[in-house]
Design a protein around this motif. Structure first.
Motif, short mmCIF file in Angstrom:
data_model
loop_
_atom_site.label_atom_id
_atom_site.label_comp_id
_atom_site.label_asym_id
_atom_site.label_seq_id
_atom_site.Cartn_x
_atom_site.Cartn_y
_atom_site.Cartn_z
N LEU A 177 0.85 -1.18 0.00
CA LEU A 177 0.00 0.00 0.00
C LEU A 177 0.89 1.24 0.00
CD1 LEU A 177 -3.12 0.61 0.18
CD2 LEU A 177 -2.65 1.21 2.55
N PRO A 178 1.04 1.88 -1.16
CA PRO A 178 1.88 3.08 -1.25
C PRO A 178 1.11 4.33 -0.83
CG PRO A 178 1.11 2.45 -3.43
CD PRO A 178 0.59 1.41 -2.47
N PRO A 179 1.83 5.43 -0.60
CA PRO A 179 1.19 6.67 -0.16
C PRO A 179 0.04 7.15 -1.05
CG PRO A 179 3.53 6.84 0.16
CD PRO A 179 3.29 5.55 -0.58
N VAL A 180 0.13 6.96 -2.36
CA VAL A 180 -0.94 7.42 -3.24
C VAL A 180 -2.25 6.70 -2.93
CG1 VAL A 180 -0.39 5.84 -5.15
CG2 VAL A 180 -1.53 8.01 -5.62
N PHE A 181 -2.19 5.42 -2.59
CA PHE A 181 -3.39 4.68 -2.21
C PHE A 181 -3.90 5.14 -0.85
CE2 PHE A 181 -3.68 0.64 -4.93
CZ PHE A 181 -3.17 1.30 -6.04
N ILE A 182 -3.00 5.46 0.05
CA ILE A 182 -3.40 5.96 1.37
C ILE A 182 -4.21 7.25 1.19
CG2 ILE A 182 -2.55 6.97 3.54
CD1 ILE A 182 -0.19 4.92 3.30
N ARG A 183 -3.71 8.14 0.34
CA ARG A 183 -4.44 9.41 0.08
C ARG A 183 -5.81 9.14 -0.53
NH1 ARG A 183 0.81 11.21 -0.75
NH2 ARG A 183 0.90 10.71 -2.97
N SER A 184 -5.88 8.21 -1.48
CA SER A 184 -7.16 7.90 -2.14
C SER A 184 -8.17 7.33 -1.15
CB SER A 184 -6.94 6.91 -3.28
OG SER A 184 -6.18 7.48 -4.29
N TYR A 185 -7.72 6.37 -0.36
CA TYR A 185 -8.63 5.78 0.63
C TYR A 185 -9.05 6.81 1.68
CZ TYR A 185 -8.17 0.90 -0.87
OH TYR A 185 -8.24 -0.28 -1.57
N HIS A 186 -8.13 7.68 2.08
CA HIS A 186 -8.46 8.70 3.07
C HIS A 186 -9.55 9.63 2.52
CE1 HIS A 186 -7.83 11.38 6.48
NE2 HIS A 186 -7.93 12.37 5.62
N ALA A 187 -9.41 10.02 1.27
CA ALA A 187 -10.42 10.90 0.65
C ALA A 187 -11.77 10.20 0.57
CB ALA A 187 -9.95 11.34 -0.73
N ALA A 188 -11.77 8.93 0.19
CA ALA A 188 -13.03 8.18 0.06
C ALA A 188 -13.64 7.85 1.42
CB ALA A 188 -12.78 6.89 -0.71
N MET A 189 -12.83 7.77 2.44
CA MET A 189 -13.29 7.41 3.78
C MET A 189 -14.36 8.38 4.29
SD MET A 189 -10.91 7.15 7.17
CE MET A 189 -10.68 8.91 7.33
N HIS A 190 -14.28 9.63 3.90
CA HIS A 190 -15.22 10.64 4.40
C HIS A 190 -16.65 10.40 3.92
CE1 HIS A 190 -12.07 12.79 6.37
NE2 HIS A 190 -11.35 12.75 5.26
N HIS A 191 -16.81 9.62 2.85
CA HIS A 191 -18.15 9.26 2.37
C HIS A 191 -18.76 8.15 3.22
CE1 HIS A 191 -17.60 11.78 -1.09
NE2 HIS A 191 -16.47 11.16 -1.38
N HIS A 192 -17.96 7.57 4.09
CA HIS A 192 -18.39 6.45 4.93
C HIS A 192 -18.14 6.77 6.40
CE1 HIS A 192 -18.62 4.07 1.25
NE2 HIS A 192 -17.51 4.68 0.92
#
Length: 101
Positions: free
Chosen positions: A60-75
């Motif tokens: 899990l590279p940093p770019v995926f961490i950023r993507s998941y973090h952004a999507a997390m707010h919808h949940h």
């Protein structure tokens, strides 16, 4: 759950929640079946006792961490469960080229 996978899941969930992009998270599987988690800022490889390369089963590279973090707010009402489910899907997709993610 294997201790290495458990550590990977926990560390990745923490990194996603905190938006900690300081490391790439790696999960390897050794020939003896043991799963080993490590986080590192640069590329990482691991070897078995016989010197052969261990199998990379999650990264899990940093770019995926950023993507998941952004999507997390919808949940936000069930973010912790959502992150765990997404990481399980991520590991499945990482190891199965036919899995639609």
């Amino acid at each position: 759950m294997n201790n290495g996978k458990e550590a990977f899941m926990h560390a990745c969930a923490e990194a996603i929640s905190a938006l900690d992009t300081s490391s790439t998270h790696y999960l390897f599987e050794l020939k003896n079946g043991e799963q080993v988690y490590q986080a590192k800022t640069d590329h990482l490889s691991m070897v078995n006792e016989d010197g052969s390369s261990a199998k990379l089963i999650g990264m899990l590279p940093p770019v995926f961490i950023r993507s998941y973090h952004a999507a997390m707010h919808h949940h936000s009402d069930h973010a912790e469960n959502w992150i765990h489910q997404e990481l399980e899907k991520f590991l499945t997709a990482f190891n199965d080229p036919n899995y639609c993610f």
